[in-house]
Scaffold this motif. Structure first.
Motif, PDB file in Angstrom:
ATOM      1  N   ALA A  36      -8.632   1.589  10.193  1.00 16.15           N
ATOM      2  CA  ALA A  36      -8.355   2.275   8.924  1.00 16.15           C
ATOM      3  C   ALA A  36      -6.924   2.214   8.647  1.00 16.15           C
ATOM      4  O   ALA A  36      -6.707   2.092   7.599  1.00 16.15           O
ATOM      5  CB  ALA A  36      -8.782   3.493   9.075  1.00 16.15           C
ATOM      6  N   GLU A  37      -5.779   2.377   9.300  1.00 14.25           N
ATOM      7  CA  GLU A  37      -4.473   2.130   9.107  1.00 14.25           C
ATOM      8  C   GLU A  37      -4.220   0.803   8.602  1.00 14.25           C
ATOM      9  O   GLU A  37      -3.362   0.553   7.624  1.00 14.25           O
ATOM     10  CB  GLU A  37      -3.675   2.681  10.131  1.00 14.25           C
ATOM     11  N   GLU A  40      -5.258   0.393   5.008  1.00 17.56           N
ATOM     12  CA  GLU A  40      -4.457   1.062   3.842  1.00 17.56           C
ATOM     13  C   GLU A  40      -3.337   0.124   3.835  1.00 17.56           C
ATOM     14  O   GLU A  40      -2.568   0.248   2.621  1.00 17.56           O
ATOM     15  CB  GLU A  40      -3.968   2.541   4.514  1.00 17.56           C
ATOM     16  N   VAL A  41      -2.616  -0.353   4.853  1.00 10.62           N
ATOM     17  CA  VAL A  41      -1.365  -1.068   4.527  1.00 10.62           C
ATOM     18  C   VAL A  41      -1.671  -2.587   3.925  1.00 10.62           C
ATOM     19  O   VAL A  41      -1.048  -3.020   2.825  1.00 10.62           O
ATOM     20  CB  VAL A  41      -0.871  -1.554   5.931  1.00 10.62           C
ATOM     21  N   ALA A  43      -4.089  -2.878   1.970  1.00 10.68           N
ATOM     22  CA  ALA A  43      -4.309  -2.618   0.309  1.00 10.68           C
ATOM     23  C   ALA A  43      -2.961  -2.508  -0.581  1.00 10.68           C
ATOM     24  O   ALA A  43      -3.215  -2.448  -1.789  1.00 10.68           O
ATOM     25  CB  ALA A  43      -5.325  -1.396   0.100  1.00 10.68           C
ATOM     26  N   LEU A  44      -1.972  -2.302   0.155  1.00 13.82           N
ATOM     27  CA  LEU A  44      -0.516  -2.135  -0.618  1.00 13.82           C
ATOM     28  C   LEU A  44      -0.320  -3.558  -1.414  1.00 13.82           C
ATOM     29  O   LEU A  44      -0.770  -4.564  -0.863  1.00 13.82           O
ATOM     30  CB  LEU A  44       0.536  -2.025   0.197  1.00 13.82           C
ATOM     31  N   GLU A  73       2.823   4.911  -3.518  1.00 14.03           N
ATOM     32  CA  GLU A  73       1.965   4.841  -2.397  1.00 14.03           C
ATOM     33  C   GLU A  73       2.448   4.286  -1.122  1.00 14.03           C
ATOM     34  O   GLU A  73       2.343   4.671  -0.072  1.00 14.03           O
ATOM     35  CB  GLU A  73       0.895   3.820  -2.731  1.00 14.03           C
ATOM     36  N   LEU A  77       2.872   6.042   2.445  1.00 15.13           N
ATOM     37  CA  LEU A  77       2.338   5.696   3.532  1.00 15.13           C
ATOM     38  C   LEU A  77       3.070   5.142   4.756  1.00 15.13           C
ATOM     39  O   LEU A  77       2.609   5.314   5.977  1.00 15.13           O
ATOM     40  CB  LEU A  77       1.329   4.316   3.094  1.00 15.13           C
ATOM     41  N   ILE A  86       1.876   6.717   7.897  1.00 14.45           N
ATOM     42  CA  ILE A  86       1.371   6.173   9.146  1.00 14.45           C
ATOM     43  C   ILE A  86       2.392   6.647  10.264  1.00 14.45           C
ATOM     44  O   ILE A  86       1.846   7.063  11.565  1.00 14.45           O
ATOM     45  CB  ILE A  86       1.163   4.801   9.179  1.00 14.45           C
TER      46      ILE A  86
END
Length: 235
Positions: A36-37, A40-41, A43-44, A73, A77, A86
């Motif tokens: 999941a992390e 998220e990364v 998606a940057l 963001e 993050l 994170i």
């Protein structure tokens, strides 16, 4: 259905804030392994080069060289000082895994402090060795420096005779940490009279090093001085 291979960890590099603020225990690089992390990364925005405002984050997880532009963001993050980022999550997981009697101490370190052993009086050193040597699911995460520095601070202040008793009382994981500690500078730089270790503890350390940490063996053989068992008393 063929199972998907595990995702390759992301290796995140140094984070440079425009104001120069840093978390004192954040490593220069660390791994993100949680799916999941990772999502998220990924998606940057991709790395595009230096940010015109001077803030950059060097990422080694992409084949594209450069640095990501600083965006709200990204700051949320990946900034080590972001309470919801994170790195903060990694530190929180490390705190949660600490022994109950050391959890507040761990939390203070995770918050950027450096409390001393006087804040955790009475905690057995065998427990500290076990904490330091515990196998972590993410050993290269953003809490990896904390996992060494916090327990090491307690051990470095302890008397050699107390450390030796803890070696006899700890388990396999604790013994691994004990070998690392006794082979490290916090012990090897002590005066020779403070490097005298009873035969039982010395034998445990040398035996474990031979089997599991051979690189530490030469240092232990030179620095662990013998002390007859009848010269010590249990603390």
């Amino acid at each position: 259905m063929t199972p998907l291979p595990p995702r390759k960890p992301l290796v995140e590099g140094d984070f440079s804030r425009p104001d120069g603020a840093r978390h004192p225990h954040h490593p220069g690089d660390y791994e993100i392994t949680d799916p999941a992390e990772i999502a998220e990364v990924e998606a940057l925005p991709p790395p595009t080069g230096p940010d015109p405002h001077g803030g950059t984050f060097t990422c080694m997880c992409s084949e594209a060289a450069g640095a990501r532009p600083v965006t709200p963001e990204l700051l949320r993050l990946l900034d080590p000082l972001s309470p919801t980022g994170i790195p903060a999550r990694h530190r929180a997981r490390w705190v949660a895994a600490a022994p109950p009697e050391l959890r507040e101490y761990a939390a203070a370190w995770a918050d950027g402090g450096e409390p001393g052993p006087e804040t955790v009086p009475g905690v057995p050193l065998a427990v500290v060795f076990a904490w330091m040597g515990a196998v972590r699911e993410e050993p290269r995460d953003a809490a990896r420096l904390l996992a060494v520095r916090a327990p090491e601070r307690i051990l470095a202040a302890a008397r050699t005779e107390d450390l030796a008793w803890a070696v006899r009382e700890t388990g396999r994981a604790g013994l691994d940490a004990a070998v690392a500690f006794f082979a490290g500078e916090h012990f090897t730089t002590r005066h020779p009279k403070h490097r005298r270790v009873p035969e039982t503890a010395r034998g445990l350390l040398l035996g474990h090093a031979r089997r599991h940490r051979p690189a530490d063996l030469p240092v232990l053989e030179r620095r662990l001085l013998r002390l007859p068992e009848d010269r010590i008393r249990r603390p």
